[in-house]
Design an enzyme around this catalytic site. Structure first.
Site, mmCIF file in Angstrom:
data_model
loop_
_atom_site.group_PDB
_atom_site.id
_atom_site.type_symbol
_atom_site.label_atom_id
_atom_site.label_comp_id
_atom_site.label_asym_id
_atom_site.label_seq_id
_atom_site.Cartn_x
_atom_site.Cartn_y
_atom_site.Cartn_z
ATOM 1 N N LEU A 132 0.825 -1.205 0.000
ATOM 2 C CA LEU A 132 0.000 0.000 0.000
ATOM 3 C C LEU A 132 0.861 1.258 0.000
ATOM 4 O O LEU A 132 1.918 1.303 0.632
ATOM 5 C CB LEU A 132 -0.918 0.008 1.222
ATOM 6 N N GLY A 177 1.184 -5.234 1.402
ATOM 7 C CA GLY A 177 0.135 -5.293 0.393
ATOM 8 C C GLY A 177 0.506 -6.126 -0.812
ATOM 9 O O GLY A 177 -0.379 -6.665 -1.488
ATOM 10 N N ASN A 200 4.545 -7.616 6.911
ATOM 11 C CA ASN A 200 5.562 -7.066 7.820
ATOM 12 C C ASN A 200 5.155 -5.742 8.447
ATOM 13 O O ASN A 200 5.996 -4.996 8.960
ATOM 14 C CB ASN A 200 6.882 -6.881 7.066
ATOM 15 N N GLU A 201 3.858 -5.425 8.436
ATOM 16 C CA GLU A 201 3.411 -4.118 8.918
ATOM 17 C C GLU A 201 3.859 -3.817 10.344
ATOM 18 O O GLU A 201 4.159 -2.671 10.678
ATOM 19 C CB GLU A 201 1.877 -4.025 8.830
#
Length: 326
Positions: A132, A177, A200-201
């Site tokens: 994203l 994303g 991996n956010e």
């Protein structure tokens, strides 16, 4: 052996530190009651599935199909098979425009009366998609931010719910994303090499959207998903194969992906479509029914000081001399 390697990955502890603080709890988002109010009217209840119909009759107005495409290309591969390539340099970030174009391209392929399968690829070297677009989420305008998140929902309904067979050909990195895009497909083939894939956010100081987490849990099992979402793990290709995040590794992912796609399309088409619909409809119901609440929650959460600070730190890290060398 395979079991020992799997255990090693399950026990893996990330030592990476980003210096940014963790923000909203993913478990809170999943358990929030409003996210699970949905109407069964979102689904088509017809007992049979016509050969060219879509799976899900959404009450959400469709985004107009773009008249021209600048971030994706469509190329024929063989009869009934198309290659849909992301071509938005430098890293195929999922901006609003790119998500609208991917959704629109899939809609055209569904309606062309010929296509049975799609290979989702990237024409940008060494990257599938970086995920994203962070810049859209940093210091956002309300209208643009809500359109961005709505476009992400629309892309999910189309890619995850399409009656076409889809195989992700991952020839580079697919974090966050980018991993989500691949999880929406029916199959995933990844190149051996230096590419990394995963949600991996958490390493960036934010949490993966609850519906990304739903797919992740379905694919790699609840226990592994719980662990690796919290750690923000990026898997090597070999690790991704072991946990089931990808289905196959190859030195040349495209031919391997084409072979996988042909295995799907060799099955009688209506039977295959019905099987896919039966398995995916409940997930689409939940996410569709929660869309309005999710867009509002996104707008609220993305504006919190902790999220904005995390995004600011991440954007600053992209311009650091060390990162530029990488």
């Amino acid at each position: 052996d395979r079991r020992q390697r799997q255990m090693c990955i399950r026990d893996r502890v990330s030592t990476q530190s980003t210096g940014s603080s963790s923000i909203f709890s993913g478990s809170w988002m999943i358990r929030h009651p409003s996210l699970f109010r949905f109407s069964t009217s979102c689904l088509s209840t017809h007992p049979t599935l016509p050969s060219r119909c879509r799976f899900f009759a959404s009450s959400i107005p469709p985004i107009p199909v773009p008249t021209t495409f600048t971030g994706v290309t469509i190329q024929p591969v063989e009869k009934g098979i198309k290659k849909l390539s992301l071509s938005s340099s430098p890293v195929n970030s999922l901006t609003t425009n790119l998500m609208v174009e991917i959704e629109g391209a899939l809609r055209l392929l569904e309606d062309d009366g010929e296509t049975q399968g799609v290979l989702l690829c990237s024409s940008v070297p060494n990257i599938f998609s970086a995920g994203l677009d962070i810049k859209t989420m940093y210091q956002p305008e309300e209208e643009k931010a809500k359109r961005f998140w709505t476009a992400l929902h629309q892309l999910f309904y189309r890619l995850y719910g399409t009656p076409l067979t889809t195989v992700a050909v991952i020839e580079g990195h697919a974090p966050a994303g980018g991993c989500f895009l691949s999880m929406c497909c029916d199959g995933r083939v990844m190149n051996r090499g230096k590419g990394r894939i995963g949600l991996n956010e958490a390493q960036l100081g934010i949490s993966a959207p609850w519906w990304f987490a739903m797919l992740f849990k379905d694919i790699i099992t609840p226990r592994l998903a719980e662990r690796h979402l919290q750690l923000g793990t990026l898997f090597t290709p070999e690790e991704a194969l072991i946990v089931g995040l990808v289905d196959e590794l190859s030195d040349e992912a495209f031919p391997a992906g084409l072979k996988m796609l042909k295995n799907f399309t060799s099955v009688p088409d209506q039977a295959r479509r019905l099987c896919k619909q039966q398995l995916r409809k409940s997930t689409v119901q939940v996410v569709q029914g929660a869309r309005d609440a999710d867009v509002k929650n996104f707008w609220h959460l993305v504006n919190t000081p902790m999220v904005q600070e995390s995004l600011k730190n991440y954007l600053a890290s992209l311009s650091s001399p060390q990162r530029k060398k990488e």
